[in-house]
Scaffold this active site. Structure first.
Site, PDB file in Angstrom:
ATOM      1  N   GLU A 151       0.922  -1.131   0.037  1.00  0.00           N
ATOM      2  CA  GLU A 151       0.016   0.020  -0.110  1.00  0.00           C
ATOM      3  C   GLU A 151       0.913   1.314  -0.156  1.00  0.00           C
ATOM      4  OE1 GLU A 151      -1.943  -1.074   3.606  1.00  0.00           O
ATOM      5  OE2 GLU A 151      -3.822  -1.244   2.674  1.00  0.00           O
ATOM      6  N   ASP A 165     -12.123  -6.658   7.528  1.00  0.00           N
ATOM      7  CA  ASP A 165     -10.704  -7.045   7.339  1.00  0.00           C
ATOM      8  C   ASP A 165     -10.576  -8.452   8.079  1.00  0.00           C
ATOM      9  OD1 ASP A 165      -7.627  -7.101   7.993  1.00  0.00           O
ATOM     10  OD2 ASP A 165      -7.829  -4.778   8.288  1.00  0.00           O
TER      11      ASP A 165
HETATM   12  O1  LIG Z   1      -3.861  -5.529   7.852  1.00  0.00           O
HETATM   13  C1  LIG Z   1      -4.188  -5.736   6.795  1.00  0.00           C
HETATM   14  O2  LIG Z   1      -5.086  -6.466   6.131  1.00  0.00           O
HETATM   15  C2  LIG Z   1      -3.680  -4.636   5.544  1.00  0.00           C
HETATM   16  O3  LIG Z   1      -2.364  -5.008   5.639  1.00  0.00           O
HETATM   17  C3  LIG Z   1      -3.839  -3.208   6.264  1.00  0.00           C
HETATM   18  O4  LIG Z   1      -2.838  -2.433   5.265  1.00  0.00           O
HETATM   19  C4  LIG Z   1      -5.165  -2.738   6.481  1.00  0.00           C
HETATM   20  O5  LIG Z   1      -6.282  -3.371   7.122  1.00  0.00           O
HETATM   21  C5  LIG Z   1      -5.879  -2.217   5.002  1.00  0.00           C
HETATM   22  O6  LIG Z   1      -5.336  -1.108   4.480  1.00  0.00           O
HETATM   23  C6  LIG Z   1      -7.476  -1.827   5.246  1.00  0.00           C
HETATM   24  O7  LIG Z   1      -8.082  -2.769   4.242  1.00  0.00           O
HETATM   25 ZN   LIG Z   2      -6.140  -7.501   7.811  1.00  0.00          ZN
END
Ligand SMILES: O=C(O)[C@H](O)[C@@H](O)[C@H](O)[C@H](O)CO
Ligand SMILES: [Zn+2]
Length: 299
Positions: free
Chosen positions: A121, A204
């Site tokens: 990201e 998540d």
């Molecule tokens: O932890 C994770 O799964 C990703 O590595 C993170 O960067 C964030 O959760 C994501 O940006 C939100 O979708």
């Molecule tokens: Zn995650």
């Protein structure tokens, strides 16, 4: 009704805490801080925390049958030895995608280590899309690839009868299910079991409880939600005092407590002042429901 209590048990200031796993034999919670390249082990009795630092983003950790742990580090499935702090590669994926890394991972009931990848990201949830894939590391050390075109490979777990695999690709804003063949590790028949509502934000990490209901941590939503994958209904919302809740697992006595990880990265100074516990480890008690022990990698 049970009375729910939420407590920050460890102010760890994780940039992106993830992958909480209860290690019953040590009364401890394992978790990672992905960009800090750190895996942590918090002893719930002594309240002390130990760290191992590795050489690339570490996105998930899991128990290993017999000895040590396994972890996903960069684009590698690794064996992790806590005593000498070594990580030894077991397999590498996405060799042609230099900007990719693993994200969430979990072991299936037969001891296969499932984990998916994503493009790195530039800011939370900002990345080149469709770069990720879902893989598993079999106990014999070979890797199978299930599908590609994943944005942010995230939460995963299996139904109590082991016949369904639940999976989250975060930017689909959906919790999906597949038929699961435990014998072969094959998945089929993808469908959505829940679409997130706007205020729930980004799905998540995820875990299942002993009633077969799913708990999903909502990134930017500051909550965990309990879903019935059979009816597609949300059964419960538990709000936390931090916005960037990333993942959850059950642990503690009889797996009656829930542990939640969260992130600090992406928060402005004002939000950090309002949410000083961001990046900490939260314990939720009084949910009135229990979880199941994590499965160890069988290789
Ligand atoms: O932890 C994770 O799964 C990703 O590595 C993170 O960067 C964030 O959760 C994501 O940006 C939100 O979708
Ligand atoms: Zn995650």
């Amino acid at each position: 009704m049970s009375s729910i209590k939420i407590e920050c048990v460890l102010r760890e200031n994780c940039r992106c805490g993830e992958s909480p796993v209860w290690e019953e034999a040590a009364n401890s919670l394992l978790f990672v801080d992905i960009p800090a390249k750190k895996v942590c082990r918090w002893d719930s009795l002594s309240k002390s925390v130990q760290h191992v630092t590795v050489d690339a983003p570490i996105s998930s950790v899991a128990l290993r049958q017999g000895r040590g742990y396994v972890a996903t580090i960069g684009t590698k499935f690794c064996a992790l030895n806590w005593e000498d702090q070594s990580a030894v590669a077991l397999a590498t994926v996405d060799k042609d995608k230099k900007n990719n890394r693993f994200n969430d991972g979990k072991v299936d009931p037969a001891g296969r280590y499932f984990a998916g990848t994503m493009a790195e990201e530039t800011a939370p949830a900002v990345l080149e899309r469709h770069q990720g894939s879902l893989y598993s590391l079999f106990p014999d050390g070979h890797v199978e690839k299930y599908f590609d075109q994943v944005d942010i490979s995230n939460g995963l777990d299996w139904s109590l009868d082991h016949k369904i695999f639940y999976y989250i690709d975060s930017l689909s804003y959906s919790v999906d299910a597949f038929d699961y063949d435990l014998q072969t590790g094959k998945i089929s028949n993808r469908r959505s079991v829940y679409k997130l509502e706007k205020e729930e934000q980004i799905p998540d990490g995820m875990c299942i409880d002993t009633e077969g209901k799913l708990w999903v941590a909502c990134y930017n939503g500051g909550r965990v939600i309990r879903l019935d994958p059979e009816t597609g209904k949300r059964l419960q919302t538990v709000k936390l005092p931090v916005d960037k809740t990333t993942s959850c697992c059950f642990g503690g006595k009889d797996y009656s407590e829930m542990y939640v990880t969260c992130a600090r990265d992406g928060m402005d100074p004002e939000s950090l002042l309002k949410q000083p516990e961001a990046g900490g480890i939260f314990k939720i008690t009084g949910l009135g429901v229990k979880g199941i022990p994590p499965y160890p990698y069988a290789g």
